[in-house]
Design a protein around this motif. Sequence first.
Motif, mmCIF file in Angstrom:
data_model
loop_
_atom_site.group_PDB
_atom_site.id
_atom_site.type_symbol
_atom_site.label_atom_id
_atom_site.label_comp_id
_atom_site.label_asym_id
_atom_site.label_seq_id
_atom_site.Cartn_x
_atom_site.Cartn_y
_atom_site.Cartn_z
ATOM 1 N N PRO A 105 0.800 -1.238 0.000
ATOM 2 C CA PRO A 105 0.000 0.000 0.000
ATOM 3 C C PRO A 105 0.826 1.278 0.000
ATOM 4 O O PRO A 105 0.457 2.250 -0.673
ATOM 5 N N ASP A 106 1.932 1.299 0.731
ATOM 6 C CA ASP A 106 2.724 2.531 0.797
ATOM 7 C C ASP A 106 3.241 2.925 -0.580
ATOM 8 O O ASP A 106 3.163 4.097 -0.972
ATOM 9 N N ARG A 107 3.775 1.953 -1.328
ATOM 10 C CA ARG A 107 4.308 2.262 -2.657
ATOM 11 C C ARG A 107 3.175 2.645 -3.607
ATOM 12 O O ARG A 107 3.323 3.585 -4.392
ATOM 13 N N PHE A 108 2.081 1.938 -3.533
ATOM 14 C CA PHE A 108 0.951 2.245 -4.407
ATOM 15 C C PHE A 108 0.466 3.674 -4.197
ATOM 16 O O PHE A 108 0.335 4.444 -5.158
ATOM 17 N N PHE A 109 0.212 4.040 -2.941
ATOM 18 C CA PHE A 109 -0.346 5.367 -2.680
ATOM 19 C C PHE A 109 0.681 6.477 -2.900
ATOM 20 O O PHE A 109 0.305 7.609 -3.229
ATOM 21 N N ALA A 110 1.966 6.165 -2.750
ATOM 22 C CA ALA A 110 3.000 7.158 -3.053
ATOM 23 C C ALA A 110 3.026 7.448 -4.550
ATOM 24 O O ALA A 110 3.078 8.616 -4.969
ATOM 25 N N LEU A 111 2.970 6.404 -5.371
ATOM 26 C CA LEU A 111 2.945 6.589 -6.828
ATOM 27 C C LEU A 111 1.662 7.291 -7.264
ATOM 28 O O LEU A 111 1.680 8.161 -8.141
ATOM 29 N N LEU A 112 0.556 6.925 -6.646
ATOM 30 C CA LEU A 112 -0.723 7.562 -6.965
ATOM 31 C C LEU A 112 -0.671 9.055 -6.670
ATOM 32 O O LEU A 112 -1.108 9.884 -7.485
ATOM 33 N N ALA A 113 -0.094 9.424 -5.525
ATOM 34 C CA ALA A 113 0.025 10.841 -5.161
ATOM 35 C C ALA A 113 0.928 11.587 -6.146
ATOM 36 O O ALA A 113 0.635 12.730 -6.527
ATOM 37 N N GLU A 114 2.014 10.947 -6.568
ATOM 38 C CA GLU A 114 2.918 11.573 -7.549
ATOM 39 C C GLU A 114 2.206 11.805 -8.876
ATOM 40 O O GLU A 114 2.335 12.876 -9.491
ATOM 41 N N ALA A 115 1.471 10.810 -9.340
ATOM 42 C CA ALA A 115 0.759 10.923 -10.615
ATOM 43 C C ALA A 115 -0.279 12.038 -10.546
ATOM 44 O O ALA A 115 -0.385 12.863 -11.466
ATOM 45 N N GLU A 116 -1.035 12.068 -9.453
ATOM 46 C CA GLU A 116 -2.074 13.092 -9.301
ATOM 47 C C GLU A 116 -1.457 14.486 -9.191
ATOM 48 O O GLU A 116 -2.011 15.452 -9.735
ATOM 49 N N ALA A 117 -0.314 14.604 -8.518
ATOM 50 C CA ALA A 117 0.335 15.904 -8.370
ATOM 51 C C ALA A 117 0.846 16.423 -9.713
ATOM 52 O O ALA A 117 0.684 17.607 -10.031
ATOM 53 N N GLU A 118 1.464 15.539 -10.508
ATOM 54 C CA GLU A 118 1.946 15.970 -11.823
ATOM 55 C C GLU A 118 0.779 16.381 -12.711
ATOM 56 O O GLU A 118 0.847 17.391 -13.421
ATOM 57 N N SER A 119 -0.284 15.598 -12.669
ATOM 58 C CA SER A 119 -1.463 15.914 -13.466
ATOM 59 C C SER A 119 -2.042 17.274 -13.076
ATOM 60 O O SER A 119 -2.328 18.113 -13.936
ATOM 61 N N ALA A 120 -2.185 17.498 -11.783
ATOM 62 C CA ALA A 120 -2.761 18.754 -11.299
ATOM 63 C C ALA A 120 -1.885 19.944 -11.661
ATOM 64 O O ALA A 120 -2.385 20.998 -12.083
ATOM 65 N N ALA A 121 -0.570 19.791 -11.527
ATOM 66 C CA ALA A 121 0.353 20.890 -11.832
ATOM 67 C C ALA A 121 0.295 21.284 -13.301
ATOM 68 O O ALA A 121 0.536 22.447 -13.650
ATOM 69 N N ALA A 122 -0.029 20.330 -14.160
ATOM 70 C CA ALA A 122 -0.091 20.595 -15.601
ATOM 71 C C ALA A 122 -1.489 21.004 -16.055
ATOM 72 O O ALA A 122 -1.723 21.213 -17.245
ATOM 73 N N GLY A 123 -2.408 21.102 -15.109
ATOM 74 C CA GLY A 123 -3.765 21.483 -15.481
ATOM 75 C C GLY A 123 -4.608 20.306 -15.926
ATOM 76 O O GLY A 123 -5.627 20.479 -16.594
#
Length: 236
Positions: free
Chosen positions: A30-48
Amino acid sequence: DPRLPRAVAALSRLPPAAAAGTEAAIRAAPDRFFALLAEAEAESAAAGGLLQLVDKNHALPAGYEPADLASLDGSPLRATKSGMKLRKAIMGAALAMHEAAEADGVRLTFASAYRSYDYQDGLFKRYAAAHGEAEASRFSARAGTSQHQLGTAFDMDPIDDAFAATPAGAWMAANAWRFGFSLSYPAGMESVTGYVWESWHYRYVTKPGAVLEREWFGGVQQYLMEFLDAYGNGGG
């Protein structure tokens, strides 16, 4: 982990067997999954927004056009015609992928990239006139439902099943994920994606998103995107 119930709820969008496999994989790491999920969502949000679900059931507005479209003209990226565009937010990843392929002696050539709603409308209507709407809808998207309108999807040259057996096709199948790109319509998945196999059609899903897809979603982009859409809406 308080995030697990939300993730499990989001997985209900997937076919039962796929959902069960992904849930087991999440619970195992779970830790790795949710860390990657947070990274993906952050990059997506930063790019609009880079991770929007677009398929036969989730359409873009007719007037939608990315604000940061950049021309491939004058860039190192090879294209079959002038005037092709991708979102600036993914150009760095596309260039890195191009350079890595070149270093391996492989030539990548883009055959199609961003398409407007009106362009896709005309394209689908021509295919429907030639093949009938039912058959055309197996390999072409109606206007508003094409990933190409996002400006983060592209077709490699040649736009043909033969692409898979080319050096470029083999290289992309093995390496595209390392740069955040994912095959949208895998072989044998028409019942899931709505489209026949397209070995040439890739979409940017972010680097962490591509890892999530490979390790938790069986390499199926549609499952990842369905999950992200549901998870982003609170799991429903």
